[in-house]
Design an enzyme around this catalytic site. Structure first.
Site, short mmCIF file in Angstrom:
data_model
loop_
_atom_site.label_atom_id
_atom_site.label_comp_id
_atom_site.label_asym_id
_atom_site.label_seq_id
_atom_site.Cartn_x
_atom_site.Cartn_y
_atom_site.Cartn_z
N LEU B 175 0.86 -1.18 0.00
CA LEU B 175 0.00 0.00 0.00
C LEU B 175 0.89 1.23 0.00
CD1 LEU B 175 -2.81 1.47 0.54
CD2 LEU B 175 -2.33 1.13 2.99
N ASP B 177 0.89 5.24 0.76
CA ASP B 177 0.13 6.28 1.45
C ASP B 177 0.81 7.63 1.16
OD1 ASP B 177 -1.17 7.99 3.16
OD2 ASP B 177 -0.86 6.79 4.97
N CYS B 366 -13.81 26.42 9.15
CA CYS B 366 -13.91 25.15 8.43
C CYS B 366 -15.17 24.39 8.84
CB CYS B 366 -12.68 24.28 8.68
SG CYS B 366 -11.21 24.95 7.90
#
Lengths: 407, 407
Positions: B175, B177, B366
């Site tokens: 994987l 990232d 936000c």
């Protein structure tokens, strides 16, 4: 470089070593590919057919197949998988053919007047034709399979259930179904969710059938069907659904469609768009497959995922969820093909051989494009403006087994 | 027409009858809106502050708040909900300010050199600062809440779990990232899914922390962290993930990013992009919020959903699934705000009052944009080319309860 049919076939064989097939040519020669016995044989009865296949791709292939100068034995899917290859798609259509395609495109533009003609040409072949091979609810769109072994009947009911769940449909809510077909979604939403549904269609035969179905099922208090263009419908609804109709809207009218959907939904209302689409930027400006446009869906246009979402965003329709059900459509088409072939003698008696060959290759072509090619099936859930009460997780969307068919 | 502060407030009061608030002006006057006791009071200590708020929107508001000429008591969210209104967003920023914004935009363009500076300016405030208010895994991105009552710790673990499930991560798979932060996703994928993960970051402090964390947890056989730009990383991976990093890529580099992701994935490999985005066509060509760009994320750019999907499609990255987790980010920010305020004295001792005010208003801004405004959080699952083995349903994506935190 001279591109002969044999060269192209042998080049493809390199790229698809797992495909085993045979090509019987007009001159008696046979070209085979793969290391195992062929799973299909393509018969090219004339050099002209081969030339048109190379030069005009699906248009040449489709027309020659309809005319009987091409025959196929065995696994058509494996053959069409090669046909999805870019080498066949990048064909050099002659200028005269291009001009014909462009004129037909202009003629089929989805004005309010022309839309009715376009729709009628595909959906008004007679309800008895569609009843021969569709499920009993007459869903002529991608089903939803919990497993590949699901029956078509179950998978179509599961599709309706999935949509109702995504929409969080509640008893007494109003639902607008644009492109309601023969009313399958309407009846499901009324029976299972006690919704009030207006369905609209441009097909007279669908309209007549659905009107009679509502009467027969005693759902006149909940359901209403109209023979109407989406641009002409009015009102405000809690929820919105459109299944397999957006493909008929046309590139030019996508903003009009979204503007109308926005006007027809209440603030915060949820909508679900179920449509074929493409995610691929390649061939972005083309008018879609010319054989399909000519013989199957005049005025049809396969939208791009990004243009759908841009048009939604521009109209304050907020995308909540997208699911790509591409392989479900390949399974659905597999069922339709099987049922069609079971009824092929009756269908040929109702129509003619060219019609049968046209529909057969249409089904197979579509299945191949979902399985190996560029087409997708998107379900896009959206809200009109912000909807802050939608559940945090998707757990409520999960469709349980044993959804029984509605007779 | 003369646009006075009082006029604007009273106009907004009409549109948001459910909002109750008070505005104490520099001249001693107080304007109240709503029929109930105010849930917030905005203090404007100078006429200049009010004028900048009207003319420069969030830039004026943010700078005046940081300078202490604006104060807020009570429920900041309700105040900012008004601030999301278009009347505040359609501000008339003076030409001199526009020129300053444009120069800063040019200076912050994400070249390989500048990206490191941009990232460092936000993420290298000291790991001890982030540890004061993030969860223990140090996830500085939207969590996944099964219910609004979930703890932040649980919700961040659930986010990792959801991503591993969407990616169908298998033991032994590799994987990548991109933008690994402090390594939370990496450690989860190693511990719970026995994956081999390479994480990359441009933050030196994140890199040092993650390297030490891998050593401390004895995961050196499975995990590797690099201080590296995504454009410089090489290799081919089974799976790909990027959480809250795409916002730093910049509009100009979106195609570069997708090209790189395509190169880094094996054919048929799955990727998950977790990013803030917008679906709204309004303000499509703008460079994002000028206050956020100036003070919080230089070089940052909030991408549009359709431009993400178009860039994916152009690189044969096939969108399988999209989930809009907007309200999860509002919940996440609520936790961060609460934890930040609990530690505010320590934070102020580490930094200064202006820093505290800047972060406070950044968090609240936000949260308000996710709850009431234009920003979304998209998780987009995709495959490199067609992936015909992905499950038909999403049942496998459902995250069960009782996911324990990894200490």
């Amino acid at each position: 470089m001279l591109k002969t049919f044999e060269d192209v076939v042998l080049a493809l064989a390199h790229c698809y070593p797992e495909v085993n097939g045979a090509f019987r040519l007009w001159n008696g020669r046979t070209v085979t590919i793969g290391n195992h016995p062929p799973c299909f044989t393509l018969h090219l009865h004339s050099e002209q057919a081969a030339r048109r296949l190379l030069r005009e791709g699906s248009l040449g292939f489709g027309e020659e197949y309809m005319a009987g100068t091409i025959d196929i034995e065995g696994d058509i899917q494996q053959l069409l998988r090669l046909g999805m290859d870019r080498r066949f798609r990048d064909t050099c259509i002659p200028v005269s053919t291009k001009a014909r395609i462009f004129l037909e495109h202009l003629r089929s533009l989805n004005t309010i007047h022309q839309s009715r003609t376009n729709i009628s040409s595909h959906y008004d072949h007679g309800n008895d034709f569609y009843q021969l091979w569709l499920d009993t609810s007459l869903a002529y769109s991608c089903a939803y399979f919990r497993t590949p072994q699901d029956s078509l009947e179950a998978a179509q009911q599961q599709k309706y259930e999935l949509i109702c769940r995504k929409l969080r449909l509640q008893p007494g809510e109003t639902l607008l179904d644009i492109g309601c077909g023969w009313g399958g979604m309407m009846v499901y939403a009324a029976r299972h969710y006690q919704a009030h549904v207006r369905g609209i269609t441009l097909s007279e035969q669908q309209y007549e059938y659905t009107r009679e179905r509502i009467r027969r099922e005693g759902l006149g208090n909940q359901l209403e069907v109209r023979l109407q263009d989406y641009r002409d419908t009015e009102g405000q609804f809690d929820k919105f659904v459109s299944i397999g109709m957006f493909e008929h809207v046309g590139k030019k009218f996508i903003p009009t469609y979204m503007q109308k959907v926005h006007a027809l939904l209440k603030p915060g209302g949820l909508g679900l768009l179920h449509t074929i689409g493409k995610d691929n930027g390649i061939g972005k400006n083309d008018r879609g497959d010319p054989w399909i446009s000519r013989y199957i869906f005049p005025g049809g246009y396969i939208p791009l995922l990004d243009e759908i979402l841009r048009a939604m965003g521009n109209r304050d329709l907020v995308a909540l969820d997208m699911e790509n059900l591409r392989l479900h459509y390949a399974l659905t088409l597999g069922h339709w093909i099987h049922r069609f072939e079971q009824q092929v003698d009756r269908i040929q008696a109702m129509t003619d051989e060219s019609f049968v060959r046209m529909w057969r290759i249409y089904f197979h072509y579509c299945q191949a494009t979902f399985q190996w090619g560029q087409t997708r099936l998107y379900q896009i859930l959206f809200s009109k403006g912000l909807q802050n009460d939608y559940p945090l997780t998707r757990n409520h969307m999960q469709v349980a087994g044993n959804i029984t068919e509605n007779p």
